[in-house]
Design a protein around this motif. Structure first.
Motif, PDB file in Angstrom:
ATOM      1  N   GLU A   1      44.517   7.652 -37.919  1.00 22.03           N
ATOM      2  CA  GLU A   1      45.164   6.858 -36.901  1.00 22.03           C
ATOM      3  C   GLU A   1      46.670   6.788 -37.180  1.00 22.03           C
ATOM      4  N   ARG A   2      46.797   6.294 -38.359  1.00 20.06           N
ATOM      5  CA  ARG A   2      48.326   6.160 -38.715  1.00 20.06           C
ATOM      6  C   ARG A   2      49.257   7.284 -38.700  1.00 20.06           C
ATOM      7  N   LEU A   3      48.604   8.386 -39.431  1.00 20.41           N
ATOM      8  CA  LEU A   3      49.313   9.718 -39.477  1.00 20.41           C
ATOM      9  C   LEU A   3      49.449  10.270 -38.108  1.00 20.41           C
ATOM     10  N   CYS A   4      48.514  10.117 -37.266  1.00 22.59           N
ATOM     11  CA  CYS A   4      48.601  10.648 -35.794  1.00 22.59           C
ATOM     12  C   CYS A   4      49.560  10.185 -35.216  1.00 22.59           C
ATOM     13  N   LYS A   5      49.750   8.764 -35.292  1.00 25.30           N
ATOM     14  CA  LYS A   5      51.174   8.180 -34.535  1.00 25.30           C
ATOM     15  C   LYS A   5      52.205   8.551 -35.168  1.00 25.30           C
ATOM     16  N   ALA A   6      52.455   8.873 -36.435  1.00 22.80           N
ATOM     17  CA  ALA A   6      53.554   9.146 -36.987  1.00 22.80           C
ATOM     18  C   ALA A   6      53.968  10.488 -36.951  1.00 22.80           C
ATOM     19  N   MET A   7      53.107  11.447 -36.912  1.00 21.70           N
ATOM     20  CA  MET A   7      53.394  12.581 -36.999  1.00 21.70           C
ATOM     21  C   MET A   7      53.963  13.355 -35.642  1.00 21.70           C
ATOM     22  N   GLY A   8      53.651  12.537 -34.521  1.00 22.55           N
ATOM     23  CA  GLY A   8      54.034  13.116 -33.074  1.00 22.55           C
ATOM     24  C   GLY A   8      53.483  14.469 -32.794  1.00 22.55           C
ATOM     25  N   GLU A   9      54.614  15.368 -32.547  1.00 23.57           N
ATOM     26  CA  GLU A   9      53.973  16.991 -32.016  1.00 23.57           C
ATOM     27  C   GLU A   9      53.370  17.608 -33.306  1.00 23.57           C
ATOM     28  N   HIS A  10      53.476  17.249 -34.316  1.00 23.68           N
ATOM     29  CA  HIS A  10      53.017  18.146 -35.626  1.00 23.68           C
ATOM     30  C   HIS A  10      51.703  18.147 -35.517  1.00 23.68           C
ATOM     31  N   LEU A  11      50.930  19.155 -35.928  1.00 29.10           N
ATOM     32  CA  LEU A  11      49.410  19.136 -36.149  1.00 29.10           C
ATOM     33  C   LEU A  11      49.086  18.526 -37.292  1.00 29.10           C
ATOM     34  N   LEU A  12      48.229  17.707 -37.337  1.00 30.52           N
ATOM     35  CA  LEU A  12      47.354  16.971 -38.293  1.00 30.52           C
ATOM     36  C   LEU A  12      46.114  17.403 -38.302  1.00 30.52           C
ATOM     37  N   ALA A  13      45.683  17.811 -39.669  1.00 34.59           N
ATOM     38  CA  ALA A  13      44.339  18.147 -39.681  1.00 34.59           C
ATOM     39  C   ALA A  13      43.525  17.272 -41.176  1.00 34.59           C
ATOM     40  N   ARG A  14      42.394  17.299 -41.115  1.00 32.10           N
ATOM     41  CA  ARG A  14      41.701  16.840 -42.129  1.00 32.10           C
ATOM     42  C   ARG A  14      40.852  17.733 -42.980  1.00 32.10           C
ATOM     43  N   LEU A  15      41.291  18.112 -44.194  1.00 31.07           N
ATOM     44  CA  LEU A  15      40.483  19.210 -44.498  1.00 31.07           C
ATOM     45  C   LEU A  15      39.306  19.134 -45.548  1.00 31.07           C
ATOM     46  N   GLY A  16      39.107  17.670 -45.477  1.00 29.65           N
ATOM     47  CA  GLY A  16      37.837  17.279 -46.348  1.00 29.65           C
ATOM     48  C   GLY A  16      38.222  16.093 -47.205  1.00 29.65           C
ATOM     49  N   GLY A  17      37.098  15.079 -47.624  1.00 30.69           N
ATOM     50  CA  GLY A  17      37.395  14.164 -48.313  1.00 30.69           C
ATOM     51  C   GLY A  17      38.682  13.337 -48.120  1.00 30.69           C
ATOM     52  N   ASP A  18      39.518  13.046 -49.025  1.00 32.32           N
ATOM     53  CA  ASP A  18      40.821  12.234 -48.599  1.00 32.32           C
ATOM     54  C   ASP A  18      42.049  13.363 -48.476  1.00 32.32           C
ATOM     55  N   GLU A  19      41.836  14.505 -48.329  1.00 35.06           N
ATOM     56  CA  GLU A  19      42.726  15.405 -47.975  1.00 35.06           C
ATOM     57  C   GLU A  19      43.440  15.931 -46.631  1.00 35.06           C
ATOM     58  N   PHE A  20      44.755  15.568 -46.325  1.00 29.47           N
ATOM     59  CA  PHE A  20      45.182  15.821 -44.968  1.00 29.47           C
ATOM     60  C   PHE A  20      46.263  16.794 -45.056  1.00 29.47           C
ATOM     61  N   VAL A  21      46.372  17.589 -43.969  1.00 27.95           N
ATOM     62  CA  VAL A  21      47.409  18.604 -44.063  1.00 27.95           C
ATOM     63  C   VAL A  21      48.398  18.594 -42.608  1.00 27.95           C
ATOM     64  N   ILE A  22      49.743  18.548 -42.670  1.00 29.78           N
ATOM     65  CA  ILE A  22      50.315  18.578 -41.693  1.00 29.78           C
ATOM     66  C   ILE A  22      51.048  19.966 -41.408  1.00 29.78           C
ATOM     67  N   LEU A  23      51.305  20.271 -40.352  1.00 34.00           N
ATOM     68  CA  LEU A  23      51.701  21.932 -39.783  1.00 34.00           C
ATOM     69  C   LEU A  23      52.988  21.459 -39.273  1.00 34.00           C
ATOM     70  N   VAL A  24      54.032  21.862 -39.706  1.00 29.67           N
ATOM     71  CA  VAL A  24      55.353  22.053 -38.984  1.00 29.67           C
ATOM     72  C   VAL A  24      55.589  23.504 -38.429  1.00 29.67           C
ATOM     73  N   GLU A  25      55.317  23.818 -37.244  1.00 30.79           N
ATOM     74  CA  GLU A  25      55.475  25.232 -36.974  1.00 30.79           C
ATOM     75  C   GLU A  25      56.761  25.863 -36.920  1.00 30.79           C
ATOM     76  N   ARG A  26      57.888  24.952 -36.744  1.00 34.58           N
ATOM     77  CA  ARG A  26      59.288  25.345 -36.549  1.00 34.58           C
ATOM     78  C   ARG A  26      59.982  24.596 -37.227  1.00 34.58           C
ATOM     79  N   SER A  27      59.937  24.806 -38.626  1.00 30.67           N
ATOM     80  CA  SER A  27      60.803  24.030 -39.475  1.00 30.67           C
ATOM     81  C   SER A  27      62.453  24.261 -39.364  1.00 30.67           C
ATOM     82  N   GLY A  28      63.235  23.371 -39.689  1.00 28.08           N
ATOM     83  CA  GLY A  28      64.862  23.493 -39.730  1.00 28.08           C
ATOM     84  C   GLY A  28      65.147  23.585 -40.962  1.00 28.08           C
ATOM     85  N   GLY A  29      64.372  23.752 -42.259  1.00 24.89           N
ATOM     86  CA  GLY A  29      64.559  23.767 -43.414  1.00 24.89           C
ATOM     87  C   GLY A  29      63.781  22.744 -44.424  1.00 24.89           C
ATOM     88  N   THR A  30      64.302  22.793 -45.581  1.00 21.69           N
ATOM     89  CA  THR A  30      63.695  21.604 -46.523  1.00 21.69           C
ATOM     90  C   THR A  30      63.875  20.280 -45.916  1.00 21.69           C
TER      91      THR A  30
END
Length: 612
Positions: A250-279
């Motif tokens: 729930e916290r990550l959903c609120k913090a990530m906004g437009e970026h896709l947040l997924a749970r891969l399993g266990g305590d692993e989450f991943v955030i996809l930034v489809e249009r990154s502006g760089g590092t």
């Protein structure tokens, strides 16, 4: 046709009643109540009728209720026989009512016809020449009404069944659609947190990489894993762990906004930034995620302080593929974990190549052992009193078919990390014992061979049996074998390994502490260990190269030597490279030394030649 009546009494031919019944049935519309006044005959017939049909069908009524029903139908039958003009509709109604009352079997109809035919006229006292004709027609009407009602009921039941089947089919189709839809909140979403799962994340990542015209744009992935989450599950239970995962999601959903947040399993989450502006963009996303996780969480009455580690991968869309991105993110996450956690790490291609090379090297160790690619060199341990060869240290080398000869620092750490050190260390110990035994033929006193033992080897339950077997098989005397154990290993060793070392020491095997002075020495504990020698770390010896420097190191070494001698231990200094170092060590009473000044590591035949 006229019936035979007293003279002067001419009435139309019709059913007649007994005198007792004449007053009650004077009219064709006599009621059941009026019929019941005629002695007990209607009740007698109704009871006989009820007895006849009982058991022919399932009847949802008591015997008394059945008799009441049939008493009423008896009145209708009697009235039909007496009605002028004769009307068959009463018979139809009686048949229909029987079916409605669930007297709906062929046997029930047969017994009804039988009892009406045999007993109705008799029990009710109906007398008339045309009663039999009317009775036959009435019975036919009852059977007809019965058949029609049964047919109608059957049709109604069939219609009900058809409608029920349609409803069931509709409900089944609706349930199937709902089930398929649920199979699809389950195939693409995590059931615990409701977040997209690995499948949906991979689909989105693949679509982002394959979108036309995006080759020059950039994409980024943040792979997040909670630190020490297993402790929560182990101490507070999986229910608390699951609630914590929901809170984090729930916290990550609120913090990530437009970026896709997924749970891969266990305590692993991943955030996809489809249009990154760089590092910098990716680092900002990672720090936002870490801050969201870092706040204390109240879960089931427990205040939990948690943190996370994140691996960041950011690259151009062109040439990228999902599996490579996720593999790189996973490796980078492990770098963040290895650095202590609660931080992010950025993917480094050169570091990744080194990691891959290390992995390939560790994976090749078992096959290299089978192919005989490992061999031993021996470095002399020389007496500082008379310059004699007192021992040699076995140093393993790897003759790699592609990389050439590799020194221990290239692969020993890998072997320890993967657990292969037990197999490799066992080979080194066996080979050293075998080659050292052959030195006895040199004529002079043969030196002992010193072999390093890794932590895993020291903790093996079968260490004593292994050493005993090797000494027996090779014929090497126990006093000519020295086992080197690092200071940190020795000081943290549990009781059982120490007991094993004591058994080996009692056999005559020498026990040495390697790299002494680099750890946290417990001098009181050292007194009780089965140790025969201290090997002083080369860091202290390095300061003795110049007479004008190294006075502090010299005093430290002098103290160590004095302490060791007080404990009846010998001292060997490592890393001696100059004559000046050797002379200063000799002056402070050091017993032996090893290093390039006394000889570089050499094969076994060179050691044998030196002995001779």
């Amino acid at each position: 046709m006229w019936s035979g009546c007293p003279s002067g009494d001419r009435t139309p031919r019709r059913a007649r009643r007994t005198p007792s019944a004449r007053s009650s049935w004077a009219a064709s519309g006599d009621s059941v109540a009026e019929l019941s006044e005629v002695a007990t005959h209607p009740g007698t017939f109704a009871r006989a009728w009820a007895k006849a049909v009982s058991g022919t069908s399932y009847l949802p009524m008591t015997q008394a209720q059945l008799e009441t029903l049939l008493h009423r139908l008896t009145g209708q039958l009697a009235g039909a026989l007496l009605t002028e003009p004769f009307d068959l509709r009463a018979g139809h109604r009686v048949g229909a009512e029987l079916v409605a009352a669930h007297i709906a079997s062929a046997e029930g109809l047969g017994r009804t016809v039988e009892v009406i035919q045999l007993r109705l006229v008799r029990d009710l006292g109906l007398v008339a020449e045309d009663v039999e004709d009317r009775m036959a027609r009435l019975l036919a009407a009852v059977a007809t009404g019965y058949a029609r009602a049964l047919r109608d009921r059957t049709l109604d039941e069939q219609e009900s069944i058809r409608r029920a089947a349609m409803r069931a089919r509709t409900q089944a189709e609706r349930a199937l659609r709902a089930s398929e839809a649920r199979f699809r909140h389950q195939a693409t979403h995590d059931p615990l947190t409701g977040l997209p799962n690995r499948t949906l994340f991979t689909e989105r990542l693949t679509a982002a990489l394959n979108e036309p015209g995006r080759g020059a744009e950039r994409v980024g992935v943040c792979f997040l894993d909670l630190d020490r989450f297993k402790v929560v599950n182990d101490t507070l239970g999986h229910q608390v762990g699951d609630q914590l995962l929901v809170t984090v999601a729930e916290r990550l959903c609120k913090a990530m906004g437009e970026h896709l947040l997924a749970r891969l399993g266990g305590d692993e989450f991943v955030i996809l930034v489809e249009r990154s502006g760089g590092t910098d963009d990716m680092v900002e996303v990672a720090e936002t995620a870490l801050a969201a996780v870092r706040a204390p969480a109240l879960v089931d009455g427990h205040e939990l302080q948690i943190s996370a580690s994140i691996g960041i991968v950011e690259r151009q869309v062109a040439g990228a593929n999902p599996s490579d991105l996720m593999r790189a993110a996973d490796s980078t996450l492990h770098w963040a974990k290895a650095a202590g956690g609660a931080r992010w790490a950025l993917y480094d291609a050169e570091r990744n190549q080194r990691e891959l090379a290390r992995y390939a090297l560790s994976a090749a160790i078992p096959a290299a052992l089978e192919r005989g690619e490992f061999y031993l060199d021996y470095q002399p341990l020389t007496s500082l009193r008379d310059g004699s060869l007192v021992g040699v240290e076995a140093l393993v080398r790897w003759r790699h078919p592609e990389l050439g000869v590799l020194r221990p620092d290239s692969f020993i750490g890998l072997a320890e990390e993967t657990g292969l050190i037990v197999q490799l260390g066992g080979w080194v110990l066996a080979e050293a014992c075998r080659e050292a035994e052959a030195w006895s033929a040199g004529g002079a006193a043969a030196p002992f061979v010193s072999v390093n033992l890794a932590v895993r080897q020291v903790h093996r339950p079968g260490l004593v049996q292994e050493v005993r077997a090797l000494l027996r098989q090779t014929g090497l005397p126990p006093e000519r074998l020295q086992l080197e154990i690092t200071e940190s290993t020795m000081m943290s060793t549990a009781e059982e390994p120490v007991r094993a070392l004591r058994v080996l020491a009692d056999l005559g095997v020498r026990i040495a502490i390697d790299d002494f002075g680099t750890g946290y020495s417990n001098l009181a504990y050292l007194r009780d260990l089965p140790v025969t020698e201290l090997k002083v770390a080369g860091e202290f010896v390095a300061g003795l190269r110049s007479p004008s420097v190294g006075r502090t190191d010299e005093r430290i070494l002098a103290s160590l030597v004095s302490l060791a001698h007080a404990l009846d231990l010998t001292v060997t200094a490592e890393g001696v490279e100059t004559a000046g170092q050797a002379e200063r060590l000799r002056a402070i009473g050091c017993d032996a030394a090893q290093g390039w000044h006394f000889g570089r590591p050499a094969p076994a035949d060179r050691i044998l030649a030196r002995i001779r």
